[in-house]
Scaffold this active site. Structure first.
Site: not given
Length: 300
Positions: A163, A206
């Site tokens: 990701s 993230k």
């Protein structure tokens, strides 16, 4: 054995005038030699600072013995041969002298010191149980320090998904510190680790896109923050699209919250799916990739 007459030497100037005188002189010399052979070799007396000198042999007795006939002197000579220390006194034996000297020396040492002699005790060996307890305590301290450092100071993570590609690749090892998030709010562009709001116990990594009070919008596969289009080099030109969720745009980030997204916008479950995350769920601030070694880099 007595030597023959021809071996006896007569002092010069004293030659005998007749055979009778010569024979008498030879008999006297023989008698003197027998006396000398019968007398033992006397041992020199040992000097001692503790005991008095042993009594010297009686000179008068020796003179009387020299005047006695040879037949009467032999028994005394035999007694001296059987006990060569008979004329040296009660403590004239070297063994008795040494033993007595050691005893008196020990008494002198005790007398010169008012305290008792120091007794040296051997060191006791540590028991196996005590050694085990010490080792167990050391291991507990080491594990305790490791746990404290990992819980409150820093932690290493292995990235299981893509990701965050191309910034962080699958399988990379990332080092994150845990001190800064406790005292300050992360700013836009920081890469953070936090608790997954959709799966308790899982940790995600993230990038922060917006902070509390800012507005996020996605239009025409482009990202806007406070109505300003974001030009993000770390996405490598990938488009930012909406995901199927209950999130409506424009989205205002609540207080004590941040909006996060993955750099791989086409393969990331982030705030587009679950909304802004509370700052209390932030665990760490990622600093650098340390493995593989050839891919080492700082994360800004």
């Amino acid at each position: 054995m007595a030597r023959s007459e021809k071996y006896f030497e007569i002092p010069r100037g004293k030659e005998p005038e007749t055979d009778e005188i010569r024979k008498a002189l030879i008999d006297k010399i023989k008698q003197q030699e027998q006396i000398n052979q019968a007398q033992p070799v006397q041992r020199p007396q040992q000097q001692s600072t503790i005991y008095n000198q042993a009594p010297a042999p009686n000179v008068a007795v020796q003179q009387n013995v020299a005047q006695q006939p040879v037949q009467q002197q032999m028994p005394q000579a035999q007694n001296r041969a059987s006990n060569p220390y008979a004329n040296y006194g009660a403590y004239s034996s070297p063994f008795a002298e040494d033993n007595k000297t050691n005893t008196v020396n020990n008494n002198l040492v005790d007398a010169t010191h008012s305290k008792e002699p120091i007794k040296y005790k051997p060191k006791k060996r540590k028991s196996a149980a005590k050694t085990f307890l010490v080792l167990a305590l050391m291991v507990a301290i080491i594990f305790g320090l490791s746990w404290a450092l990992r819980e409150f100071v820093f932690q290493a993570y292995e990235i299981p998904s893509g990701s965050m590609e191309k910034t962080i690749m699958t399988g990379d090892m990332v080092f994150a510190e845990k001190i800064t998030p406790r005292f300050s709010t992360p700013k836009a562009g920081d890469i953070i680790t936090f608790q997954d709001p959709q799966n308790n116990g899982r940790i995600l990594i993230k990038r922060v896109i917006a902070t509390a009070g800012q507005t996020v919008d996605i239009k025409d596969n482009k990202l806007y923050v406070d109505n300003v289009e974001q030009h993000e080099s770390y996405t490598n030109g990938l488009q930012t699209s909406k995901l199927r969720s209950s999130i409506s745009y424009p989205y205002k980030v609540p207080n004590d919250s941040v909006w996060v997204m993955g750099d791989n916008r086409t393969n990331s479950q982030d705030s587009r799916s679950f909304g802004a995350i509370p700052t209390s769920s932030i665990i760490g601030h990622a600093l650098f990739v340390y493995w593989p070694y050839e891919d080492w880099k700082a994360l800004n």
